[in-house]
Design a protein around this motif. Structure first.
Motif, PDB file in Angstrom:
ATOM      1  N   LYS A  50       0.931  -1.134   0.053  1.00 11.18           N
ATOM      2  CA  LYS A  50       0.056  -0.061  -0.101  1.00 11.18           C
ATOM      3  C   LYS A  50       1.012   1.325   0.125  1.00 11.18           C
ATOM      4  O   LYS A  50       0.463   2.378   0.312  1.00 11.18           O
ATOM      5  CB  LYS A  50      -1.194   0.223   1.281  1.00 11.18           C
ATOM      6  CG  LYS A  50      -2.074  -1.173   1.214  1.00 11.18           C
ATOM      7  CD  LYS A  50      -3.037  -0.903   2.304  1.00 11.18           C
ATOM      8  CE  LYS A  50      -3.960  -2.044   2.294  1.00 11.18           C
ATOM      9  NZ  LYS A  50      -4.857  -2.093   3.333  1.00 11.18           N
ATOM     10  N   ALA A  51       2.082   1.310  -0.285  1.00  8.99           N
ATOM     11  CA  ALA A  51       2.970   2.348  -0.216  1.00  8.99           C
ATOM     12  C   ALA A  51       2.211   3.335  -1.543  1.00  8.99           C
ATOM     13  O   ALA A  51       2.151   4.528  -1.288  1.00  8.99           O
ATOM     14  CB  ALA A  51       4.293   2.024  -0.722  1.00  8.99           C
ATOM     15  N   CYS A  52       1.742   2.663  -2.621  1.00  8.02           N
ATOM     16  CA  CYS A  52       1.287   3.589  -3.600  1.00  8.02           C
ATOM     17  C   CYS A  52       0.086   4.525  -3.025  1.00  8.02           C
ATOM     18  O   CYS A  52      -0.316   5.424  -3.799  1.00  8.02           O
ATOM     19  CB  CYS A  52       1.016   2.868  -4.686  1.00  8.02           C
ATOM     20  SG  CYS A  52      -0.386   1.505  -4.471  1.00  8.02           S
ATOM     21  N   TYR A  53      -0.533   3.964  -1.943  1.00  5.28           N
ATOM     22  CA  TYR A  53      -1.665   4.937  -1.508  1.00  5.28           C
ATOM     23  C   TYR A  53      -1.372   6.157  -1.372  1.00  5.28           C
ATOM     24  O   TYR A  53      -1.944   7.128  -1.283  1.00  5.28           O
ATOM     25  CB  TYR A  53      -2.371   4.252  -0.148  1.00  5.28           C
ATOM     26  CG  TYR A  53      -3.449   2.909  -0.544  1.00  5.28           C
ATOM     27  CD1 TYR A  53      -3.173   2.242  -1.454  1.00  5.28           C
ATOM     28  CD2 TYR A  53      -4.071   2.882   0.572  1.00  5.28           C
ATOM     29  CE1 TYR A  53      -4.141   1.107  -1.824  1.00  5.28           C
ATOM     30  CE2 TYR A  53      -5.025   1.446   0.307  1.00  5.28           C
ATOM     31  CZ  TYR A  53      -5.015   0.880  -0.643  1.00  5.28           C
ATOM     32  OH  TYR A  53      -5.807  -0.268  -0.848  1.00  5.28           O
ATOM     33  N   THR A  54       0.022   6.221  -0.808  1.00  8.99           N
ATOM     34  CA  THR A  54       0.378   7.638  -0.314  1.00  8.99           C
ATOM     35  C   THR A  54       1.443   8.232  -1.412  1.00  8.99           C
ATOM     36  O   THR A  54       1.703   9.376  -1.718  1.00  8.99           O
ATOM     37  CB  THR A  54       1.152   7.836   1.019  1.00  8.99           C
ATOM     38  OG1 THR A  54       2.089   6.612   1.098  1.00  8.99           O
ATOM     39  CG2 THR A  54       0.223   7.834   2.145  1.00  8.99           C
ATOM     40  N   THR A  55       2.219   7.304  -1.857  1.00  7.56           N
ATOM     41  CA  THR A  55       3.477   7.758  -2.910  1.00  7.56           C
ATOM     42  C   THR A  55       2.893   8.118  -4.277  1.00  7.56           C
ATOM     43  O   THR A  55       3.370   8.587  -5.278  1.00  7.56           O
ATOM     44  CB  THR A  55       4.526   6.899  -2.863  1.00  7.56           C
ATOM     45  OG1 THR A  55       4.127   5.485  -3.296  1.00  7.56           O
ATOM     46  CG2 THR A  55       5.050   6.943  -1.650  1.00  7.56           C
ATOM     47  N   GLY A  56       1.814   7.206  -4.489  1.00  9.88           N
ATOM     48  CA  GLY A  56       1.209   7.189  -5.932  1.00  9.88           C
ATOM     49  C   GLY A  56       2.327   6.373  -6.965  1.00  9.88           C
ATOM     50  O   GLY A  56       2.111   6.284  -8.063  1.00  9.88           O
ATOM     51  N   GLN A  57       3.170   5.738  -6.541  1.00  9.75           N
ATOM     52  CA  GLN A  57       4.318   4.924  -7.020  1.00  9.75           C
ATOM     53  C   GLN A  57       4.489   3.512  -6.450  1.00  9.75           C
ATOM     54  O   GLN A  57       4.214   3.517  -5.250  1.00  9.75           O
ATOM     55  CB  GLN A  57       5.698   5.526  -7.072  1.00  9.75           C
ATOM     56  CG  GLN A  57       5.962   6.634  -7.921  1.00  9.75           C
ATOM     57  CD  GLN A  57       7.294   7.166  -8.054  1.00  9.75           C
ATOM     58  OE1 GLN A  57       8.205   6.398  -7.322  1.00  9.75           O
ATOM     59  NE2 GLN A  57       7.274   8.015  -8.733  1.00  9.75           N
ATOM     60  N   CYS A  58       4.764   2.622  -7.439  1.00  9.70           N
ATOM     61  CA  CYS A  58       4.893   1.275  -6.951  1.00  9.70           C
ATOM     62  C   CYS A  58       6.442   0.997  -6.463  1.00  9.70           C
ATOM     63  O   CYS A  58       7.306   1.421  -7.217  1.00  9.70           O
ATOM     64  CB  CYS A  58       4.496   0.348  -8.076  1.00  9.70           C
ATOM     65  SG  CYS A  58       4.259  -1.643  -7.562  1.00  9.70           S
ATOM     66  N   PHE A  59       6.505   0.198  -5.526  1.00  6.98           N
ATOM     67  CA  PHE A  59       7.866  -0.399  -5.169  1.00  6.98           C
ATOM     68  C   PHE A  59       8.694  -0.898  -6.528  1.00  6.98           C
ATOM     69  O   PHE A  59       9.641  -0.816  -6.732  1.00  6.98           O
ATOM     70  CB  PHE A  59       7.719  -1.617  -4.197  1.00  6.98           C
ATOM     71  CG  PHE A  59       8.830  -2.262  -3.837  1.00  6.98           C
ATOM     72  CD1 PHE A  59       9.689  -2.044  -2.939  1.00  6.98           C
ATOM     73  CD2 PHE A  59       9.163  -3.543  -4.389  1.00  6.98           C
ATOM     74  CE1 PHE A  59      10.986  -2.784  -2.631  1.00  6.98           C
ATOM     75  CE2 PHE A  59      10.214  -4.432  -4.392  1.00  6.98           C
ATOM     76  CZ  PHE A  59      11.253  -4.032  -3.361  1.00  6.98           C
ATOM     77  N   TRP A  60       7.817  -1.798  -7.325  1.00  9.48           N
ATOM     78  CA  TRP A  60       8.291  -2.120  -8.514  1.00  9.48           C
ATOM     79  C   TRP A  60       8.389  -1.303  -9.563  1.00  9.48           C
ATOM     80  O   TRP A  60       7.466  -0.644  -9.998  1.00  9.48           O
ATOM     81  CB  TRP A  60       7.441  -3.623  -9.137  1.00  9.48           C
ATOM     82  CG  TRP A  60       7.254  -4.644  -8.197  1.00  9.48           C
ATOM     83  CD1 TRP A  60       6.132  -5.125  -7.322  1.00  9.48           C
ATOM     84  CD2 TRP A  60       8.433  -5.680  -7.555  1.00  9.48           C
ATOM     85  NE1 TRP A  60       6.665  -6.167  -6.587  1.00  9.48           N
ATOM     86  CE2 TRP A  60       7.885  -6.513  -6.781  1.00  9.48           C
ATOM     87  CE3 TRP A  60       9.649  -5.835  -7.878  1.00  9.48           C
ATOM     88  CZ2 TRP A  60       8.585  -7.494  -5.961  1.00  9.48           C
ATOM     89  CZ3 TRP A  60      10.548  -6.824  -7.218  1.00  9.48           C
ATOM     90  CH2 TRP A  60       9.798  -7.872  -6.390  1.00  9.48           C
ATOM     91  N   GLN A  61       9.747  -1.286 -10.361  1.00 10.37           N
ATOM     92  CA  GLN A  61       9.926  -0.285 -11.742  1.00 10.37           C
ATOM     93  C   GLN A  61       9.996  -1.609 -12.593  1.00 10.37           C
ATOM     94  O   GLN A  61      11.091  -1.970 -12.835  1.00 10.37           O
ATOM     95  CB  GLN A  61      10.702   0.431 -11.343  1.00 10.37           C
ATOM     96  CG  GLN A  61      10.914   1.359 -10.218  1.00 10.37           C
ATOM     97  CD  GLN A  61       9.648   2.404 -10.526  1.00 10.37           C
ATOM     98  OE1 GLN A  61      10.156   3.291 -11.381  1.00 10.37           O
ATOM     99  NE2 GLN A  61       8.808   2.617  -9.790  1.00 10.37           N
ATOM    100  N   ASP A  62       8.781  -2.227 -13.361  1.00 11.66           N
ATOM    101  CA  ASP A  62       9.063  -2.934 -14.189  1.00 11.66           C
ATOM    102  C   ASP A  62       8.346  -2.882 -15.522  1.00 11.66           C
ATOM    103  O   ASP A  62       7.925  -1.553 -15.842  1.00 11.66           O
ATOM    104  CB  ASP A  62       8.529  -4.519 -13.476  1.00 11.66           C
ATOM    105  CG  ASP A  62       7.038  -4.303 -13.068  1.00 11.66           C
ATOM    106  OD1 ASP A  62       6.748  -3.253 -13.254  1.00 11.66           O
ATOM    107  OD2 ASP A  62       6.759  -5.249 -12.208  1.00 11.66           O
ATOM    108  N   GLY A  63       7.655  -3.962 -16.198  1.00 11.94           N
ATOM    109  CA  GLY A  63       7.053  -3.453 -17.355  1.00 11.94           C
ATOM    110  C   GLY A  63       5.641  -3.087 -17.215  1.00 11.94           C
ATOM    111  O   GLY A  63       5.110  -2.530 -18.230  1.00 11.94           O
ATOM    112  N   MET A  64       5.271  -2.447 -16.105  1.00 13.70           N
ATOM    113  CA  MET A  64       4.009  -1.977 -15.812  1.00 13.70           C
ATOM    114  C   MET A  64       4.148  -0.541 -16.341  1.00 13.70           C
ATOM    115  O   MET A  64       3.203   0.179 -16.636  1.00 13.70           O
ATOM    116  CB  MET A  64       3.456  -2.071 -14.467  1.00 13.70           C
ATOM    117  CG  MET A  64       2.993  -3.278 -14.148  1.00 13.70           C
ATOM    118  SD  MET A  64       1.250  -3.824 -14.984  1.00 13.70           S
ATOM    119  CE  MET A  64      -0.050  -2.482 -14.366  1.00 13.70           C
ATOM    120  N   ILE A  65       5.371   0.031 -16.175  1.00 18.11           N
ATOM    121  CA  ILE A  65       5.510   1.434 -16.487  1.00 18.11           C
ATOM    122  C   ILE A  65       5.342   1.676 -17.963  1.00 18.11           C
ATOM    123  O   ILE A  65       4.345   2.347 -18.322  1.00 18.11           O
ATOM    124  CB  ILE A  65       7.208   1.918 -16.023  1.00 18.11           C
ATOM    125  CG1 ILE A  65       7.038   1.951 -14.584  1.00 18.11           C
ATOM    126  CG2 ILE A  65       7.322   3.387 -16.530  1.00 18.11           C
ATOM    127  CD1 ILE A  65       8.447   2.243 -13.923  1.00 18.11           C
TER     128      ILE A  65
END
Ligand SMILES: Cc1cc2nc3c(=O)[nH]c(=O)nc-3n(C[C@H](O)[C@H](O)[C@H](O)COP(=O)(O)O)c2cc1C
Length: 184
Positions: A50-65
């Motif tokens: 749930k880090a993205c709830y506050t940062t708007g970013q995911c821990f993973w920097q992968d193909g989703m970008i």
């Protein structure tokens, strides 16, 4: 008009791909069509942090970008999803989970968005005869649309599909859909 056709499986030579290929081949002039298969992208599972709830970013920097980047550019999105055990394939579920930074379940209004004015069409398929499993899959697509700020415009489904040859009798309908869905 930018159209993104999404094969929500790992498989690029089956019925799901055949459906999308038929749509692409029948796209009207002026439609810029790109087709992606989730299997071509590195998509990690959501860890549920749930880090993205506050940062708007995911821990993973992968193909989703790059995938989200394509969704942001698209005016029309088509998601084609076969039934696996009466539900969406695992890679598709991972993709949906990983859309959380961009969804409205995140209370932070500064979160990244896909952008306004997009339409989504859902296509479900299965080998069995009863429509219920396909309707469940279309409901999942509609649910994704609701949280991503995308209009869910229409869903279609095909039962008794074992492999790509079973798409043949449905090609006329798919060509008709391509003309209607990808119109300016
Ligand atoms: C792991 C797996 C699970 C499946 N589970 C179901 C199912 O629960 N119900 C069903 O009707 N078809 C099921 N199928 C069949 C697929 O929905 C069907 O073959 C579809 O055409 C697959 O599309 P594809 O050719 O693009 O892979 C399953 C297929 C696989 C590979």
């Amino acid at each position: 008009m930018n159209v993104l056709l999404m094969n929500m499986t790992l498989k690029k030579y089956g019925a799901t791909q055949e459906i999308l290929q038929t749509l692409q081949d029948a796209a009207p002039e002026g439609a810029q069509v790109e087709m992606v298969c989730l299997g071509d992208w590195d998509i990690h599972y959501c860890k549920g942090c749930k880090a993205c709830y506050t940062t708007g970013q995911c821990f993973w920097q992968d193909g989703m970008i790059p995938l989200i980047n394509r969704l942001q550019k698209a005016d029309v999105v088509v998601m084609a999803i076969p039934s696996y055990w009466a539900d969406v394939p695992g890679i598709c579920k991972s993709f949906i989970d990983r859309c959380t930074p961009y969804g409205n379940t995140n209370p932070d209004s500064n979160r990244p968005r896909l952008g306004e004015g997009k339409r989504c069409y859902g296509i479900a398929l299965r080998t069995g005869t009863r429509p219920m499993e396909c309707e469940h899959i279309l409901a999942s697509i509609e649910h994704w649309c609701g949280h991503m700020g995308v209009e869910y415009a229409e869903g279609v489904y095909f039962c008794q599909i074992e492999d790509k040859s079973d798409i043949e009798p449905h090609k006329a309908l798919l060509r008709e859909k391509a003309r209607a869905w990808f119109r300016e």
